[in-house]
Design a protein around this motif. Sequence first.
Motif, PDB file in Angstrom:
ATOM      1  N   GLU A 401     -84.708-112.463  69.610  1.00 36.02           N
ATOM      2  CA  GLU A 401     -84.812-112.476  68.154  1.00 36.02           C
ATOM      3  C   GLU A 401     -84.997-111.064  67.605  1.00 36.02           C
ATOM      4  OE1 GLU A 401     -86.770-116.935  67.485  1.00 36.02           O
ATOM      5  OE2 GLU A 401     -88.067-115.179  67.727  1.00 36.02           O
ATOM      6  N   LEU A 402     -85.768-110.236  68.308  1.00 38.44           N
ATOM      7  CA  LEU A 402     -85.924-108.864  67.836  1.00 38.44           C
ATOM      8  C   LEU A 402     -84.608-108.101  67.971  1.00 38.44           C
ATOM      9  CD1 LEU A 402     -88.492-107.562  66.646  1.00 38.44           C
ATOM     10  CD2 LEU A 402     -88.667-106.234  68.746  1.00 38.44           C
ATOM     11  N   ALA A 403     -83.841-108.411  69.029  1.00 38.56           N
ATOM     12  CA  ALA A 403     -82.512-107.811  69.145  1.00 38.56           C
ATOM     13  C   ALA A 403     -81.614-108.262  67.996  1.00 38.56           C
ATOM     14  CB  ALA A 403     -81.892-108.184  70.492  1.00 38.56           C
ATOM     15  N   GLN A 404     -81.749-109.522  67.575  1.00 36.94           N
ATOM     16  CA  GLN A 404     -80.973-110.008  66.427  1.00 36.94           C
ATOM     17  C   GLN A 404     -81.363-109.270  65.149  1.00 36.94           C
ATOM     18  OE1 GLN A 404     -81.920-114.159  66.629  1.00 36.94           O
ATOM     19  NE2 GLN A 404     -80.220-114.662  67.971  1.00 36.94           N
ATOM     20  N   LEU A 405     -82.664-109.010  64.977  1.00 32.95           N
ATOM     21  CA  LEU A 405     -83.098-108.212  63.828  1.00 32.95           C
ATOM     22  C   LEU A 405     -82.498-106.815  63.905  1.00 32.95           C
ATOM     23  CD1 LEU A 405     -86.878-108.822  62.974  1.00 32.95           C
ATOM     24  CD2 LEU A 405     -84.864-109.228  61.548  1.00 32.95           C
ATOM     25  N   GLY A 406     -82.519-106.236  65.112  1.00 28.23           N
ATOM     26  CA  GLY A 406     -81.904-104.920  65.275  1.00 28.23           C
ATOM     27  C   GLY A 406     -80.428-104.944  64.939  1.00 28.23           C
ATOM     28  N   GLY A 407     -79.739-106.039  65.311  1.00 25.21           N
ATOM     29  CA  GLY A 407     -78.329-106.160  64.972  1.00 25.21           C
ATOM     30  C   GLY A 407     -78.103-106.220  63.471  1.00 25.21           C
ATOM     31  N   MET A 408     -78.973-106.958  62.754  1.00 25.66           N
ATOM     32  CA  MET A 408     -78.872-106.993  61.290  1.00 25.66           C
ATOM     33  C   MET A 408     -79.083-105.596  60.705  1.00 25.66           C
ATOM     34  SD  MET A 408     -80.903-110.461  60.197  1.00 25.66           S
ATOM     35  CE  MET A 408     -80.215-112.095  60.494  1.00 25.66           C
ATOM     36  N   ALA A 409     -80.075-104.885  61.241  1.00 27.03           N
ATOM     37  CA  ALA A 409     -80.362-103.543  60.733  1.00 27.03           C
ATOM     38  C   ALA A 409     -79.179-102.605  60.955  1.00 27.03           C
ATOM     39  CB  ALA A 409     -81.624-102.998  61.407  1.00 27.03           C
ATOM     40  N   VAL A 410     -78.556-102.685  62.138  1.00 23.22           N
ATOM     41  CA  VAL A 410     -77.399-101.833  62.435  1.00 23.22           C
ATOM     42  C   VAL A 410     -76.235-102.188  61.519  1.00 23.22           C
ATOM     43  CG1 VAL A 410     -75.611-101.366  64.167  1.00 23.22           C
ATOM     44  CG2 VAL A 410     -78.021-101.279  64.810  1.00 23.22           C
ATOM     45  N   ASN A 411     -75.997-103.473  61.305  1.00 25.17           N
ATOM     46  CA  ASN A 411     -74.875-103.872  60.454  1.00 25.17           C
ATOM     47  C   ASN A 411     -75.096-103.514  58.984  1.00 25.17           C
ATOM     48  OD1 ASN A 411     -73.274-104.854  62.494  1.00 25.17           O
ATOM     49  ND2 ASN A 411     -74.075-106.940  62.360  1.00 25.17           N
ATOM     50  N   ASP A 412     -76.351-103.288  58.609  1.00 20.12           N
ATOM     51  CA  ASP A 412     -76.624-102.827  57.245  1.00 20.12           C
ATOM     52  C   ASP A 412     -76.244-101.359  57.044  1.00 20.12           C
ATOM     53  OD1 ASP A 412     -77.525-105.255  56.322  1.00 20.12           O
ATOM     54  OD2 ASP A 412     -79.642-104.836  56.700  1.00 20.12           O
ATOM     55  N   VAL A 413     -76.207-100.583  58.152  1.00 28.13           N
ATOM     56  CA  VAL A 413     -75.939 -99.153  58.015  1.00 28.13           C
ATOM     57  C   VAL A 413     -74.554 -98.745  58.528  1.00 28.13           C
ATOM     58  CG1 VAL A 413     -78.398 -98.627  58.210  1.00 28.13           C
ATOM     59  CG2 VAL A 413     -76.964 -98.506  60.246  1.00 28.13           C
ATOM     60  N   CYS A 414     -73.962 -99.532  59.450  1.00 23.81           N
ATOM     61  CA  CYS A 414     -72.735 -99.060  60.103  1.00 23.81           C
ATOM     62  C   CYS A 414     -71.574 -98.795  59.146  1.00 23.81           C
ATOM     63  CB  CYS A 414     -72.319-100.007  61.225  1.00 23.81           C
ATOM     64  SG  CYS A 414     -71.856-101.680  60.690  1.00 23.81           S
ATOM     65  N   PRO A 415     -71.415 -99.538  58.036  1.00 23.77           N
ATOM     66  CA  PRO A 415     -70.297 -99.192  57.151  1.00 23.77           C
ATOM     67  C   PRO A 415     -70.406 -97.786  56.568  1.00 23.77           C
ATOM     68  CG  PRO A 415     -71.104-101.410  56.677  1.00 23.77           C
ATOM     69  CD  PRO A 415     -72.104-100.767  57.584  1.00 23.77           C
ATOM     70  N   ARG A 416     -71.629 -97.273  56.445  1.00 24.60           N
ATOM     71  CA  ARG A 416     -71.821 -95.931  55.865  1.00 24.60           C
ATOM     72  C   ARG A 416     -72.066 -94.861  56.926  1.00 24.60           C
ATOM     73  NH1 ARG A 416     -75.042 -96.052  50.206  1.00 24.60           N
ATOM     74  NH2 ARG A 416     -74.170 -97.955  49.310  1.00 24.60           N
ATOM     75  N   SER A 417     -72.540 -95.266  58.105  1.00 20.94           N
ATOM     76  CA  SER A 417     -72.930 -94.261  59.108  1.00 20.94           C
ATOM     77  C   SER A 417     -71.758 -93.774  59.940  1.00 20.94           C
ATOM     78  CB  SER A 417     -73.995 -94.843  60.039  1.00 20.94           C
ATOM     79  OG  SER A 417     -73.445 -95.878  60.844  1.00 20.94           O
ATOM     80  N   GLY A 418     -70.610 -94.454  59.823  1.00 20.11           N
ATOM     81  CA  GLY A 418     -69.443 -94.037  60.591  1.00 20.11           C
ATOM     82  C   GLY A 418     -69.531 -94.422  62.052  1.00 20.11           C
ATOM     83  N   GLY A 419     -70.371 -95.413  62.412  1.00 18.20           N
ATOM     84  CA  GLY A 419     -70.541 -95.792  63.807  1.00 18.20           C
ATOM     85  C   GLY A 419     -70.184 -97.239  64.053  1.00 18.20           C
ATOM     86  N   LYS A 420     -70.450 -97.671  65.295  1.00 19.96           N
ATOM     87  CA  LYS A 420     -70.172 -99.054  65.675  1.00 19.96           C
ATOM     88  C   LYS A 420     -71.160-100.000  65.013  1.00 19.96           C
ATOM     89  CE  LYS A 420     -68.111 -98.285  70.252  1.00 19.96           C
ATOM     90  NZ  LYS A 420     -68.264 -98.584  71.704  1.00 19.96           N
ATOM     91  N   CYS A 421     -70.677-101.187  64.714  1.00 20.64           N
ATOM     92  CA  CYS A 421     -71.553-102.235  64.202  1.00 20.64           C
ATOM     93  C   CYS A 421     -72.066-103.075  65.364  1.00 20.64           C
ATOM     94  CB  CYS A 421     -70.809-103.101  63.188  1.00 20.64           C
ATOM     95  SG  CYS A 421     -70.336-102.189  61.681  1.00 20.64           S
ATOM     96  N   ALA A 422     -72.851-104.080  65.067  1.00 20.36           N
ATOM     97  CA  ALA A 422     -73.392-104.969  66.085  1.00 20.36           C
ATOM     98  C   ALA A 422     -72.598-106.266  66.093  1.00 20.36           C
ATOM     99  CB  ALA A 422     -74.868-105.262  65.808  1.00 20.36           C
ATOM    100  N   SER A 423     -72.497-106.876  67.270  1.00 17.10           N
ATOM    101  CA  SER A 423     -71.717-108.094  67.422  1.00 17.10           C
ATOM    102  C   SER A 423     -72.415-109.028  68.397  1.00 17.10           C
ATOM    103  CB  SER A 423     -70.305-107.758  67.927  1.00 17.10           C
ATOM    104  OG  SER A 423     -69.560-108.924  68.158  1.00 17.10           O
ATOM    105  N   PRO A 424     -73.098-110.074  67.884  1.00 13.50           N
ATOM    106  CA  PRO A 424     -73.793-110.991  68.786  1.00 13.50           C
ATOM    107  C   PRO A 424     -72.790-111.767  69.648  1.00 13.50           C
ATOM    108  CG  PRO A 424     -73.757-111.861  66.556  1.00 13.50           C
ATOM    109  CD  PRO A 424     -73.206-110.461  66.487  1.00 13.50           C
TER     110      PRO A 424
END
Length: 614
Positions: A401-424
């Motif tokens: 579940e904490l990894a899922q939270l981390g995935g949400m956090a990454v997907n909130d920034v990846c469109p602007r950070s120029g990096g990979k998004c998260a994919s469960p």
Amino acid sequence: MSRATDFDDMYAGSRDRLLLELYAYGGDADAAQDALSEAFISASRHWHRLAALGTLDPWLRERGVRRLDRRPHPGSPGTAVRESDPARPGAQPSAENRRLLAALASLDRTSRRLLIVRRLDDTDLPSAAREVGLTDAGAEQALARASSTLHGSGIDATPAGLQARLTRLADDLAGRDQPPARTLRRMGAHRRYAATTVLGLALVVVAAAAGAVSASHPLGNPSGIGEGHPPRSTPSGGSVPAPNLGAGQLLTAGQVSAVGGARWNRLPAVPRVATSTVYGGCVEAADDPPPDTSWVRSFAPAARGSATQVREVLQQAPSPVEAQRAFRRVVTAFGVCPGHHLVGFSAVRRLGERARLIHLRLPTRGGSTGQTVVIATSGAAVTVVYEESAPGTAAGFTSLELAQLGGMAVNDVCPRSGGKCASPPYPIRSLPPPHGGTPHGFLSVLDLPLVPGVTSPWKGTRPELVRDNPSATACDGTDFAGAGARSVTSRRYVIPPEARLPTAFAVTETIGRFKRPVLAKQFLMGVAAQVSACHHRQPTLSVTRSGSFSSDRMSGRVWQVQQTTKKRVTTVWMALVRNRGETAEVTFTPAGAYDGSQAAFTRLAERAAARLGG
């Protein structure tokens, strides 16, 4: 045997098998041969630390697959299974093999790799699952889906039928010339020399630049931020502006509640605090980064009486390279956090570019505080999701579940950070934890168990070369040097006197290194036989508990030994562990109420085995 002979024997014994596996994975004989040659060159370059591995096949496959994944894959849009280069000898794929390669190419990469390792390499399911980063259950499901897909393409997907079909792919490789081992060794040596030269030049550059950088503690600026926002370089030599991140990319209470299954509230923002406070004391305070480069948000359960908190820290670095450096610094800081007990250290896949999951316990007078942290990078952003639960309070989130939270956090920034998004889903794989200054192969003080009611941290002595084994008990009499082990070294761990523990309370670890893994295995079996029969030699001794663990490269045995006399009963926990050709004996002498469970000591033994491989 010499290093060259060892490498040549390994190469001769595995090159044809691995070439077939990479060909089945990539569908291109030339690309498979190039990828395999590069993998062997890397193995030659790092032979000083790889020679002790029981088998290099998983290591070589990983590098070969990684290289193949960086090229357009057969079956993807705009590509097709191509014929071998006429300039390079080798048979052309038959029509039957073309159909099989096209069917394999239709599978996702993880399932395809798992299928090849399981059926063509004939690796057992648990080992194959670990190699591709899946659980046993996840591997079974992936194999079932892959078999169904192949069956739909007209391929015999039964284990025996598929193994036979995969084996016939070797016909396409008949007559193909492979480079001699000496050529690969020579190329590995050249790259090792070049890397050493480049490293020396880099150190000169870093030393020259160090005078212009503020370093207020050994980790430097742990956020990796604070020097402004210079333009980020691109591979073409141009530059792009730094990503425009902000508090709008932080998690919301709704997202936290959705994962936690209960209502969580966002806590009021507080004035800027020191880095050490944000990270629960694991990352030391440094020069505060500029206000527009880091953001913090905290959450707490809506239910009253809960002392659990979740905090997200978002950091914006000047470039993806700087973000990776910041990631490494924060991961290392948590992995070697002073005064803590390191419960677990894992990689999380499919979560940005890189991600780590770390479990810690902090001893306090009222019990131990639980701390779990997910650290991930995406482009020029570093995201940290951190949970802390008070003594006696259950954690609000499981690891997944904490990894899922981390995935949400990454997907909130990846469109602007120029990096990979998260994919469960997010496969979690245990890793050897960082050394953090710990002598090579030995336990860290963070590995040692917490003692109820004791907050003083463990201390380790300096390792010393020994002839006799200080970790040996009256039951085993383990003799590393007598069995042919080299560099027999020992270290003792104690809690300082101010904790007022009995003098006997200590952990001792002794390490011996054997030339070959098979010798280490034989040594462990011999000691196990001695322990099982020690009560026949000394009637006052008895083995009251025992256990074991094993994996593809490491194994261990655990015993509780008691000596009974007219005056007292003395208890000793002992373990003998192996990782490839390295073996260690760990002895724990508890005292009275300051004892531990078999499960806790087994975890310590498993960590000792993992450290040997580090």
